[in-house]
Write a protein that holds these residues in place. Structure first.
Motif, PDB file in Angstrom:
ATOM      1  N   THR A  57       0.834  -1.205   0.000  1.00 35.72           N
ATOM      2  CA  THR A  57       0.000   0.000   0.000  1.00 35.72           C
ATOM      3  C   THR A  57       0.866   1.250   0.000  1.00 35.72           C
ATOM      4  O   THR A  57       0.446   2.292  -0.525  1.00 35.72           O
ATOM      5  CB  THR A  57      -0.954   0.022   1.206  1.00 35.72           C
ATOM      6  N   ASP A  58       2.061   1.173   0.551  1.00 35.26           N
ATOM      7  CA  ASP A  58       2.958   2.333   0.506  1.00 35.26           C
ATOM      8  C   ASP A  58       3.368   2.633  -0.935  1.00 35.26           C
ATOM      9  O   ASP A  58       3.499   3.799  -1.324  1.00 35.26           O
ATOM     10  CB  ASP A  58       4.195   2.087   1.371  1.00 35.26           C
ATOM     11  N   THR A  59       3.550   1.585  -1.729  1.00 31.46           N
ATOM     12  CA  THR A  59       3.848   1.784  -3.150  1.00 31.46           C
ATOM     13  C   THR A  59       2.670   2.436  -3.860  1.00 31.46           C
ATOM     14  O   THR A  59       2.839   3.297  -4.733  1.00 31.46           O
ATOM     15  CB  THR A  59       4.177   0.436  -3.805  1.00 31.46           C
ATOM     16  N   GLN A  60       1.471   2.026  -3.508  1.00 30.09           N
ATOM     17  CA  GLN A  60       0.284   2.651  -4.096  1.00 30.09           C
ATOM     18  C   GLN A  60       0.257   4.144  -3.784  1.00 30.09           C
ATOM     19  O   GLN A  60      -0.032   4.974  -4.652  1.00 30.09           O
ATOM     20  CB  GLN A  60      -0.973   1.962  -3.566  1.00 30.09           C
ATOM     21  N   LYS A  61       0.537   4.492  -2.536  1.00 26.60           N
ATOM     22  CA  LYS A  61       0.589   5.908  -2.146  1.00 26.60           C
ATOM     23  C   LYS A  61       1.629   6.654  -2.965  1.00 26.60           C
ATOM     24  O   LYS A  61       1.355   7.741  -3.507  1.00 26.60           O
ATOM     25  CB  LYS A  61       0.930   6.026  -0.661  1.00 26.60           C
ATOM     26  N   ASN A  62       2.821   6.080  -3.071  1.00 24.93           N
ATOM     27  CA  ASN A  62       3.885   6.737  -3.829  1.00 24.93           C
ATOM     28  C   ASN A  62       3.503   6.934  -5.288  1.00 24.93           C
ATOM     29  O   ASN A  62       3.845   7.950  -5.914  1.00 24.93           O
ATOM     30  CB  ASN A  62       5.175   5.923  -3.740  1.00 24.93           C
ATOM     31  N   THR A  63       2.777   5.965  -5.860  1.00 31.82           N
ATOM     32  CA  THR A  63       2.350   6.060  -7.252  1.00 31.82           C
ATOM     33  C   THR A  63       1.399   7.240  -7.448  1.00 31.82           C
ATOM     34  O   THR A  63       1.499   7.971  -8.440  1.00 31.82           O
ATOM     35  CB  THR A  63       1.670   4.750  -7.685  1.00 31.82           C
ATOM     36  N   VAL A  64       0.487   7.422  -6.517  1.00 26.12           N
ATOM     37  CA  VAL A  64      -0.450   8.545  -6.599  1.00 26.12           C
ATOM     38  C   VAL A  64       0.301   9.866  -6.671  1.00 26.12           C
ATOM     39  O   VAL A  64       0.025  10.720  -7.529  1.00 26.12           O
ATOM     40  CB  VAL A  64      -1.410   8.534  -5.389  1.00 26.12           C
ATOM     41  N   PHE A  65       1.294  10.046  -5.810  1.00 27.52           N
ATOM     42  CA  PHE A  65       2.037  11.304  -5.787  1.00 27.52           C
ATOM     43  C   PHE A  65       2.954  11.441  -7.003  1.00 27.52           C
ATOM     44  O   PHE A  65       3.117  12.539  -7.542  1.00 27.52           O
ATOM     45  CB  PHE A  65       2.823  11.419  -4.484  1.00 27.52           C
ATOM     46  N   ALA A  66       3.541  10.329  -7.440  1.00 26.56           N
ATOM     47  CA  ALA A  66       4.413  10.386  -8.611  1.00 26.56           C
ATOM     48  C   ALA A  66       3.621  10.744  -9.872  1.00 26.56           C
ATOM     49  O   ALA A  66       4.079  11.541 -10.704  1.00 26.56           O
ATOM     50  CB  ALA A  66       5.137   9.057  -8.796  1.00 26.56           C
ATOM     51  N   PHE A  67       2.421  10.176 -10.016  1.00 21.16           N
ATOM     52  CA  PHE A  67       1.595  10.493 -11.175  1.00 21.16           C
ATOM     53  C   PHE A  67       1.154  11.955 -11.156  1.00 21.16           C
ATOM     54  O   PHE A  67       0.984  12.577 -12.203  1.00 21.16           O
ATOM     55  CB  PHE A  67       0.372   9.583 -11.222  1.00 21.16           C
ATOM     56  N   ALA A  68       0.981  12.511  -9.952  1.00 23.36           N
ATOM     57  CA  ALA A  68       0.573  13.908  -9.848  1.00 23.36           C
ATOM     58  C   ALA A  68       1.670  14.851 -10.329  1.00 23.36           C
ATOM     59  O   ALA A  68       1.390  15.982 -10.727  1.00 23.36           O
ATOM     60  CB  ALA A  68       0.200  14.245  -8.405  1.00 23.36           C
ATOM     61  N   ARG A  69       2.918  14.381 -10.316  1.00 27.41           N
ATOM     62  CA  ARG A  69       4.022  15.232 -10.780  1.00 27.41           C
ATOM     63  C   ARG A  69       3.870  15.590 -12.252  1.00 27.41           C
ATOM     64  O   ARG A  69       4.274  16.685 -12.688  1.00 27.41           O
ATOM     65  CB  ARG A  69       5.370  14.516 -10.565  1.00 27.41           C
ATOM     66  N   ASP A  70       3.255  14.715 -13.035  1.00 24.64           N
ATOM     67  CA  ASP A  70       3.045  14.976 -14.458  1.00 24.64           C
ATOM     68  C   ASP A  70       1.803  15.818 -14.718  1.00 24.64           C
ATOM     69  O   ASP A  70       1.487  16.114 -15.876  1.00 24.64           O
ATOM     70  CB  ASP A  70       2.921  13.656 -15.223  1.00 24.64           C
ATOM     71  N   GLY A  71       1.102  16.185 -13.664  1.00 22.96           N
ATOM     72  CA  GLY A  71      -0.136  16.943 -13.809  1.00 22.96           C
ATOM     73  C   GLY A  71      -1.339  16.080 -13.479  1.00 22.96           C
ATOM     74  O   GLY A  71      -1.314  14.863 -13.698  1.00 22.96           O
ATOM     75  N   ILE A  72      -2.381  16.698 -12.976  1.00 23.18           N
ATOM     76  CA  ILE A  72      -3.578  15.966 -12.567  1.00 23.18           C
ATOM     77  C   ILE A  72      -4.686  16.108 -13.593  1.00 23.18           C
ATOM     78  O   ILE A  72      -5.274  15.120 -14.027  1.00 23.18           O
ATOM     79  CB  ILE A  72      -4.051  16.444 -11.180  1.00 23.18           C
ATOM     80  N   GLY A  73      -4.969  17.322 -14.020  1.00 20.48           N
ATOM     81  CA  GLY A  73      -6.068  17.535 -14.952  1.00 20.48           C
ATOM     82  C   GLY A  73      -7.399  17.218 -14.307  1.00 20.48           C
ATOM     83  O   GLY A  73      -7.584  17.392 -13.100  1.00 20.48           O
ATOM     84  N   GLU A  74      -8.347  16.716 -15.085  1.00 16.66           N
ATOM     85  CA  GLU A  74      -9.646  16.332 -14.536  1.00 16.66           C
ATOM     86  C   GLU A  74      -9.489  15.082 -13.675  1.00 16.66           C
ATOM     87  O   GLU A  74      -8.734  14.168 -14.008  1.00 16.66           O
ATOM     88  CB  GLU A  74     -10.655  16.075 -15.657  1.00 16.66           C
ATOM     89  N   ILE A  75     -10.209  15.033 -12.568  1.00 17.30           N
ATOM     90  CA  ILE A  75      -9.997  13.927 -11.633  1.00 17.30           C
ATOM     91  C   ILE A  75     -10.396  12.583 -12.236  1.00 17.30           C
ATOM     92  O   ILE A  75      -9.814  11.549 -11.883  1.00 17.30           O
ATOM     93  CB  ILE A  75     -10.723  14.168 -10.307  1.00 17.30           C
ATOM     94  N   GLU A  76     -11.367  12.560 -13.139  1.00 14.90           N
ATOM     95  CA  GLU A  76     -11.737  11.294 -13.779  1.00 14.90           C
ATOM     96  C   GLU A  76     -10.579  10.752 -14.616  1.00 14.90           C
ATOM     97  O   GLU A  76     -10.292   9.546 -14.598  1.00 14.90           O
ATOM     98  CB  GLU A  76     -12.980  11.489 -14.647  1.00 14.90           C
ATOM     99  N   ALA A  77      -9.902  11.639 -15.357  1.00 20.41           N
ATOM    100  CA  ALA A  77      -8.767  11.215 -16.174  1.00 20.41           C
ATOM    101  C   ALA A  77      -7.612  10.759 -15.293  1.00 20.41           C
ATOM    102  O   ALA A  77      -6.922   9.774 -15.606  1.00 20.41           O
ATOM    103  CB  ALA A  77      -8.325  12.360 -17.086  1.00 20.41           C
ATOM    104  N   PHE A  78      -7.372  11.447 -14.191  1.00 20.70           N
ATOM    105  CA  PHE A  78      -6.312  11.057 -13.253  1.00 20.70           C
ATOM    106  C   PHE A  78      -6.604   9.683 -12.666  1.00 20.70           C
ATOM    107  O   PHE A  78      -5.721   8.816 -12.581  1.00 20.70           O
ATOM    108  CB  PHE A  78      -6.207  12.108 -12.150  1.00 20.70           C
TER     109      PHE A  78
END
Length: 283
Positions: A57-78
């Motif tokens: 689950t810690d990896t899942q958390k890290n993935t969320v933040f890493a993906f946000a580095r490229d931009g979030i945009g609309e929450i459905e697309a994220f």
């Protein structure tokens, strides 16, 4: 009698994520609560404690933040990006669900002008999304919660059955108030204008609530759902949960005062809870 493992899932819940987009002097804030839930070939960890197929689950958390580095945009697309990543990158994960809450911030005014980098949390309701993906099919549900609305008149409630336990008086003029929670399911997970759909659906909910002379909150629910589907063609259905925020006229007669519909006690519980789904009929 055999004992077997039933349905199970796991994930990292409520990852609090804030991103600041710094476009020159004018900044933009995105404030999210992201929860990830994964399921699949995970019997070993339950039955033997073998974690060889468990994405931490810690990896899942890290993935969320890493993906946000490229931009979030609309929450459905994220959410779609995250769900597809977890399933497509992990052989043991067969289904991912990503739930997102987006908290609104309003830009402050300084010296009568919109501020570039100062904000206040607004009370316009919380935008939501739930994205699921099983390796082949994605489903996207948008929505909102805690959109509090009130009509001070144009609401009645009468004609209901009466029995030996009924004490509620019939009324032909009452306050109608609720905190709207709505979820709407997109007919397809591809090609939708997520942001426009949200803004249109929210506006339709408000317009229908304010513009419906209500004989019941159920009637108002159906009017709200119908208005959304009529104006957002990408949606297949909408579900609404409307708690009736009761306002009771306060009896001021003990103080020698009348009360011509001006002073009320706002009760928080118990409350009526009206729920329903409005969908397109393709038959």
């Amino acid at each position: 009698m055999a004992i077997v493992l039933g349905e199970n899932q796991y994930g990292k819940a409520e990852n609090r994520l804030v991103r600041i987009d710094r476009d020159g002097e004018r900044h933009r804030i995105t404030d999210l609560n992201v929860s990830v839930s994964l399921s699949g070939d995970l019997a070993d960890t339950h039955l033997t404690g073998d974690n060889g197929k468990v994405l931490a689950t810690d990896t899942q958390k890290n993935t969320v933040f890493a993906f946000a580095r490229d931009g979030i945009g609309e929450i459905e697309a994220f959410g779609l990006r995250l769900a597809r990543h977890f399933v497509d990158s992990q052989p043991s994960i067969h289904r991912a669900a990503v739930r997102i809450e987006s908290y609104p911030w309003a830009r402050l005014e300084v010296a009568g002008k919109p501020a570039h980098h100062s904000f206040a949390r607004s009370g316009e309701g919380t935008r939501t999304a739930l994205i699921t993906y099983d390796g082949e099919r994605a489903e996207v549900t948008g929505g909102l919660t805690d959109l509090t609305v009130l009509n001070s008149t144009d609401s009645e409630f009468w004609g209901f059955p009466r029995d030996e336990y009924t004490t509620l008086a019939e009324v032909t003029d009452r306050i109608l108030a609720t905190a709207v929670s709505a979820t709407w399911r997109f007919a397809t997970a591809e090609g939708a204008d997520w942001g426009k759909a949200y803004e249109t659906a929210r506006a339709c909910l408000l317009d229908a609530f304010g513009g419906t002379y209500s004989y019941s909150l159920q009637q108002t629910l159906y009017a709200m759902g119908t208005r959304v589907l009529e104006n957002v063609p990408e949606l297949a259905e909408i579900s609404l949960s409307l708690p009736n925020k009761h306002h009771f006229l306060s009896d001021l007669s003990a103080f020698g005062l009348d009360n011509p519909g001006e002073v009320f006690f706002a009760a928080d519980r118990p409350y009526g809870l009206i729920e329903g789904t409005v969908r397109r009929d393709d038959s």
